[in-house]
Write an enzyme that holds these catalytic residues in place. Structure first.
Site, PDB file in Angstrom:
ATOM      1  N   CYS A 110       6.840   8.234  -1.362  1.00 20.26           N
ATOM      2  CA  CYS A 110       6.842   9.675  -1.645  1.00 20.26           C
ATOM      3  C   CYS A 110       8.254  10.249  -1.557  1.00 20.26           C
ATOM      4  CB  CYS A 110       5.976  10.418  -0.637  1.00 20.26           C
ATOM      5  SG  CYS A 110       4.212  10.135  -0.792  1.00 20.26           S
ATOM      6  N   GLU A 128       9.305  12.827   0.072  1.00 21.21           N
ATOM      7  CA  GLU A 128       9.684  13.217   1.434  1.00 21.21           C
ATOM      8  C   GLU A 128      10.222  12.024   2.206  1.00 21.21           C
ATOM      9  OE1 GLU A 128       6.890  13.757  -0.226  1.00 21.21           O
ATOM     10  OE2 GLU A 128       5.728  15.399   0.594  1.00 21.21           O
TER      11      GLU A 128
HETATM   12  N1  THU Z   1       3.626  12.167  -3.754  1.00 17.85           N
HETATM   13  C1  THU Z   1       4.782  12.520  -3.116  1.00 17.85           C
HETATM   14  O1  THU Z   1       5.875  12.122  -3.526  1.00 17.85           O
HETATM   15  N2  THU Z   1       4.691  13.294  -1.997  1.00 17.85           N
HETATM   16  C2  THU Z   1       3.516  13.738  -1.472  1.00 17.85           C
HETATM   17  O2  THU Z   1       3.507  14.237  -0.349  1.00 17.85           O
HETATM   18  C3  THU Z   1       2.282  13.620  -2.246  1.00 17.85           C
HETATM   19  C4  THU Z   1       2.301  12.560  -3.297  1.00 17.85           C
HETATM   20  C5  THU Z   1       3.716  11.323  -4.952  1.00 17.85           C
HETATM   21  C6  THU Z   1       3.209   9.925  -4.773  1.00 17.85           C
HETATM   22  C7  THU Z   1       2.850   9.543  -6.189  1.00 17.85           C
HETATM   23  O3  THU Z   1       4.008   9.035  -6.822  1.00 17.85           O
HETATM   24  C8  THU Z   1       2.480  10.847  -6.855  1.00 17.85           C
HETATM   25  O4  THU Z   1       2.956  11.881  -6.005  1.00 17.85           O
HETATM   26  C9  THU Z   1       0.995  11.026  -7.059  1.00 17.85           C
HETATM   27  O5  THU Z   1       0.307  10.815  -5.876  1.00 17.85           O
END
Ligand code: THU
Length: 143
Positions: free
Chosen positions: A60, A62
């Site tokens: 992710c 973050e």
């Molecule tokens: N995702 C994030 O980058 N941060 C989050 O807190 C929620 C989900 C991303 C992971 C994945 O690449 C996409 O969003 C869909 O889930």
């Protein structure tokens, strides 16, 4: 939500998160996320989500921001801003997933670390980590 007690410009972090979102590697979900992590001494580390053909190894935005910062030696964090949307267009609020909240719990005081969830500079909310991860398990539990 609280709107006082913090000492940073949310709009600057929103701009940094929106620019980070452009780096997202999202060939599978096409859901692009950007993060901007502010250290206590005013540095900003950006992160984006990085997907993987095996899905599970996806990182992710973050956590990308946190891991970049921790590698650089940072340990004291003030706030993080998160933006996200399909094809890079934020049409709703993308709150941090549970795994990312837990990573924040490792490095941040849940009562004083701020999480800004934004769509753009005019649409955002600000929360403490404690609000988003009540009764979190962290390093203090292992002392
Ligand atoms: N995702 C994030 O980058 N941060 C989050 O807190 C929620 C989900 C991303 C992971 C994945 O690449 C996409 O969003 C869909 O889930």
């Amino acid at each position: 939500m609280k709107d006082s007690a913090y000492n940073f410009d949310p709009k600057e972090l929103i701009r940094e998160a929106l620019s980070a979102m452009k780096r997202a590697y999202t060939p599978y979900s096409h859901f692009q996320v950007g993060a901007a992590l502010l250290t206590k001494d005013g540095k900003i580390y950006q992160g984006c989500n990085i997907e993987n053909a095996a899905y599970g190894p996806t990182n992710c935005a973050e956590r990308t921001a946190f891991f970049r910062a921790v590698f650089e030696g940072e340990r004291d964090f003030e706030a993080i801003c998160v933006v996200g949307g399909k094809d890079g267009i934020p049409t709703s609020y993308a709150a941090p997933c549970g795994v990312c909240r837990q990573v924040m719990m490792e490095f941040c005081n849940p009562e004083t670390f701020w999480i800004i969830i934004a769509m753009d500079e005019e649409h955002y909310s600000i929360h403490t980590l404690k609000e988003l991860l009540p009764l979190g398990f962290g390093p203090d539990n292992l002392k």
